[in-house]
Write an enzyme that holds these catalytic residues in place. Structure first.
Site, short mmCIF file in Angstrom:
data_model
loop_
_atom_site.label_atom_id
_atom_site.label_comp_id
_atom_site.label_asym_id
_atom_site.label_seq_id
_atom_site.Cartn_x
_atom_site.Cartn_y
_atom_site.Cartn_z
CB THR A 195 -0.89 -0.01 1.26
OG1 THR A 195 -1.54 1.26 1.39
CG2 THR A 195 -0.08 -0.25 2.53
CG ASP A 196 -1.18 4.96 -1.03
OD1 ASP A 196 -1.73 4.36 -0.09
OD2 ASP A 196 -1.79 5.79 -1.75
CD GLU A 197 -3.51 3.64 4.43
OE1 GLU A 197 -3.32 3.64 5.65
OE2 GLU A 197 -4.65 3.58 3.92
CE1 TYR A 229 -3.51 -2.58 5.64
CE2 TYR A 229 -3.34 -0.24 5.12
CZ TYR A 229 -3.41 -1.56 4.71
OH TYR A 229 -3.36 -1.87 3.37
CE LYS A 244 -0.07 -4.56 3.01
NZ LYS A 244 -0.46 -5.90 2.47
N PRO A 250 -8.44 8.90 14.57
CG PRO A 250 -8.50 7.73 16.59
CD PRO A 250 -9.16 7.81 15.24
P1 NAD Z 1 -9.78 -7.29 2.04
O1 NAD Z 1 -9.81 -6.99 3.50
O2 NAD Z 1 -10.97 -7.02 1.21
O3 NAD Z 1 -9.43 -8.84 1.83
C1 NAD Z 1 -8.44 -9.49 2.58
C2 NAD Z 1 -8.59 -10.99 2.36
O4 NAD Z 1 -7.57 -11.65 3.09
C3 NAD Z 1 -9.93 -11.53 2.87
O5 NAD Z 1 -10.49 -12.41 1.94
C4 NAD Z 1 -9.56 -12.26 4.14
O6 NAD Z 1 -10.41 -13.37 4.43
C5 NAD Z 1 -8.14 -12.72 3.83
N1 NAD Z 1 -7.34 -12.94 5.02
C6 NAD Z 1 -7.19 -12.10 6.08
N2 NAD Z 1 -6.40 -12.65 7.00
C7 NAD Z 1 -6.02 -13.86 6.52
C8 NAD Z 1 -5.19 -14.89 6.99
N3 NAD Z 1 -4.57 -14.81 8.18
N4 NAD Z 1 -5.00 -15.99 6.23
C9 NAD Z 1 -5.61 -16.10 5.03
N5 NAD Z 1 -6.42 -15.17 4.52
C10 NAD Z 1 -6.62 -14.05 5.26
O7 NAD Z 1 -8.51 -6.53 1.49
P2 NAD Z 1 -8.28 -5.84 0.08
O8 NAD Z 1 -8.80 -4.47 0.13
O9 NAD Z 1 -8.71 -6.76 -0.99
O10 NAD Z 1 -6.69 -5.72 0.07
C11 NAD Z 1 -5.88 -6.78 -0.45
C12 NAD Z 1 -4.41 -6.40 -0.29
O11 NAD Z 1 -4.16 -5.20 -1.01
C13 NAD Z 1 -3.99 -6.14 1.14
O12 NAD Z 1 -2.70 -6.66 1.33
C14 NAD Z 1 -3.98 -4.62 1.26
O13 NAD Z 1 -3.04 -4.20 2.21
C15 NAD Z 1 -3.58 -4.24 -0.15
N6 NAD Z 1 -4.06 -2.93 -0.62
C16 NAD Z 1 -5.38 -2.61 -0.55
C17 NAD Z 1 -5.82 -1.39 -1.08
C18 NAD Z 1 -7.28 -0.99 -1.04
O14 NAD Z 1 -7.60 0.14 -1.38
N7 NAD Z 1 -8.20 -1.85 -0.66
C19 NAD Z 1 -4.90 -0.51 -1.66
C20 NAD Z 1 -3.56 -0.87 -1.70
C21 NAD Z 1 -3.14 -2.09 -1.20
O1 DAU Z 2 -4.17 3.97 0.34
C1 DAU Z 2 -4.37 2.58 0.25
C2 DAU Z 2 -5.23 2.13 1.41
O2 DAU Z 2 -6.53 2.60 1.14
C3 DAU Z 2 -5.23 0.61 1.59
O3 DAU Z 2 -3.95 0.19 1.94
C4 DAU Z 2 -6.21 0.21 2.69
O4 DAU Z 2 -6.29 -1.19 2.79
C5 DAU Z 2 -7.58 0.76 2.33
O5 DAU Z 2 -8.48 0.49 3.38
C6 DAU Z 2 -7.51 2.27 2.10
O6 DAU Z 2 -7.24 2.96 3.33
P1 DAU Z 2 -8.01 4.32 3.71
O7 DAU Z 2 -7.97 4.50 5.15
O8 DAU Z 2 -7.55 5.44 2.85
O9 DAU Z 2 -9.49 3.89 3.18
P2 DAU Z 2 -10.94 4.12 3.82
O10 DAU Z 2 -11.91 3.70 2.78
O11 DAU Z 2 -11.06 3.50 5.17
O12 DAU Z 2 -11.00 5.68 3.99
C7 DAU Z 2 -10.82 6.55 2.87
C8 DAU Z 2 -10.91 7.97 3.40
O13 DAU Z 2 -12.26 8.22 3.80
C9 DAU Z 2 -10.06 8.21 4.63
O14 DAU Z 2 -9.55 9.53 4.57
C10 DAU Z 2 -11.03 8.09 5.79
C11 DAU Z 2 -12.34 8.56 5.19
N1 DAU Z 2 -13.56 7.93 5.73
C12 DAU Z 2 -13.60 6.56 5.74
C13 DAU Z 2 -14.73 5.94 6.22
C14 DAU Z 2 -14.79 4.41 6.29
C15 DAU Z 2 -14.63 8.71 6.13
O15 DAU Z 2 -14.59 9.94 6.09
N2 DAU Z 2 -15.74 8.07 6.60
C16 DAU Z 2 -15.82 6.71 6.68
O16 DAU Z 2 -16.88 6.19 7.14
#
Ligand code: NAD
Ligand code: DAU
Length: 369
Positions: free
Chosen positions: A134-136, A160, A164, A306
């Site tokens: 992730t970019d985070e 988180y 990562k 937070p």
């Molecule tokens: P998600 O939470 O939707 O899915 C995670 C999956 O991993 C789920 O199916 C869960 O059951 C499985 N899992 C969790 N713990 C496990 C374990 N111990 N063993 C086996 N399986 C397990 O997540 P996502 O949004 O699809 O993200 C996938 C990957 O991409 C993550 O590594 C996340 O850090 C990364 N990522 C996500 C985003 C985003 O915007 N969602 C952006 C950049 C990177």
């Molecule tokens: O940047 C990549 C990341 O993006 C991934 O690594 C993470 O897995 C993914 O969850 C996501 O993280 P964010 O914290 O940016 O995503 P989220 O959807 O939780 O929140 C996006 C923005 O919206 C953030 O600034 C918080 C805000 N937010 C989120 C929720 C859930 C709100 O204002 N209200 C909300 O209810």
């Protein structure tokens, strides 16, 4: 022939990746390893259930010996590692699972890959461990800062992001120390089908359709860089096919938006869709648009997260130059597809949300009056 192990393949991006890979690489076997946590849903793989290439294994990446057995039994050549605890808010309320899955779980996979690919069968098939990150990990940007590059120093701010970052460092170390052939991609915020409704866009969609408040944290001006999930899947494919072993690639949509603008755009799309369609009005009677009111009337500013990172932005120049990566979707086309998908898949999102998690989610928000 490549044979893939996709961890977290029942989650949001993992499931999209499995569908993408089956469509573009028919005949290549895929083993999905997923623990089916609250975020994993086997129904997300339903469209691929009949495909003979797909094997689903319910299991935990932390289980010693499990990944090693799968690598051997299925002669895996390529690991694509998505499995993670992925929600920042959850990591604030309970960091342990994040350290256990994201750090220790990743380490179990690395140990298995090292044992099977390097110790037992050195010089066998061409193999690759791709780590999805992730970019985070880069921390937070000010308004004038330049976007994150691959050489931006790590500065994770949430549990988180720190977990990562820890996994990224382990992947790097296994390459540097043992010669494990790895690649890593650090991507910005994804959106699209099959995303669990705890993340911003699907949460706003399902709350709006049920006529519930749309909780916007703080002043709503935090900025994220949004990428349609299929574009991320293609980027991962490009890294697997053309990426340099040992390298990292930043992936993003070049699409920075403030949260409040995203929420208002989602509301406007629902006003259009629900406001003009009698059957959607009957299906979602509590959505304000069903009675001619503005969906944005549900927007509610709540306490800030937070340690909330203010801005993320990705410089995807390296992926563009070296892999030819370009997002295919604009934010307008991607968001329209996403809204349409959630309108057409009510049974999917109600199914993944029922139970205790929904109650937990609702307890998290204290409304700012
Ligand atoms: P998600 O939470 O939707 O899915 C995670 C999956 O991993 C789920 O199916 C869960 O059951 C499985 N899992 C969790 N713990 C496990 C374990 N111990 N063993 C086996 N399986 C397990 O997540 P996502 O949004 O699809 O993200 C996938 C990957 O991409 C993550 O590594 C996340 O850090 C990364 N990522 C996500 C985003 C985003 O915007 N969602 C952006 C950049 C990177
Ligand atoms: O940047 C990549 C990341 O993006 C991934 O690594 C993470 O897995 C993914 O969850 C996501 O993280 P964010 O914290 O940016 O995503 P989220 O959807 O939780 O929140 C996006 C923005 O919206 C953030 O600034 C918080 C805000 N937010 C989120 C929720 C859930 C709100 O204002 N209200 C909300 O209810």
């Amino acid at each position: 022939m490549r044979r893939l192990l996709v961890t977290g393949g029942a989650g949001f991006i993992g499931a999209n990746f499995v569908h993408y890979w089956l469509a573009h690489h028919p005949g290549e076997p895929i083993v999905v390893l997923d623990a089916l946590t609250y975020a994993g849903n086997a129904a997300s793989l339903d469209p691929a259930r009949a495909r003979p290439e797909l094997t689903f294994v319910r299991g935990d990446i932390r289980t010693p010996g499990l990944a090693e057995r799968l690598l051997r039994e299925h002669a895996i050549t390529t690991i694509v590692h998505f499995a993670a605890e992925s929600h920042v808010d959850r990591s604030i309320h309970g960091p342990d699972a994040f350290i256990e899955t994201n750090v220790l779980g990743t380490h179990e996979l690395l140990k298995a890959a090292r044992r099977v690919w390097l110790d037992d069968a050195p010089g066998g098939d061409e193999v690759r461990f791709h780590h999805v990150s992730t970019d985070e990990v880069y921390g937070s940007l000010g308004p004038e800062d330049t976007p994150f590059r691959e050489d931006t120093p790590y500065a994770p701010n949430s549990p988180y992001a720190a977990s990562k970052a820890g996994s990224d460092h382990l992947v790097r170390a296994y390459h540097h120390t043992y010669g494990l052939p790895v690649t890593t991609s650090n991507c910005s915020n994804n959106y699209g089908p099959f995303q669990f409704p705890e993340k911003l866009i699907p949460l706003m969609l399902v709350n709006a359709l049920d006529g519930k408040p749309l909780p916007v944290y703080g002043d709503g001006l935090n900025v994220r860089d949004w990428l349609y999930v299929e574009d991320h899947c293609r980027a991962v494919e490009q890294v697997l096919l053309q990426g340099r072993v040992g390298d990292t690639y930043n992936i993003g949509g070049c699409n920075e938006r403030a949260n409040i603008d995203i929420v208002r755009q989602v509301c406007a799309l629902l006003d259009d869709a629900v406001g003009t369609c009698a059957s959607l009005q009957a299906q979602f009677p509590r959505c304000p648009a069903a009675r001619g009111a503005l969906t944005a009337s549900l927007v509610t500013f709540v306490d800030d997260r937070p340690g909330h990172d203010r801005r993320y932005a990705i410089d995807a120049g390296k992926a563009q130059r070296e892999l030819g990566f370009e997002p295919a979707e604009t934010f307008a086309t991607g968001l329209h597809k996403t809204v349409t998908w959630y309108l057409e898949h009510e049974s999917w999102w109600r199914g993944v949300m029922d139970g205790s998690y929904r109650d937990w989610l609702e307890r998290q928000y204290s409304v700012v009056l």
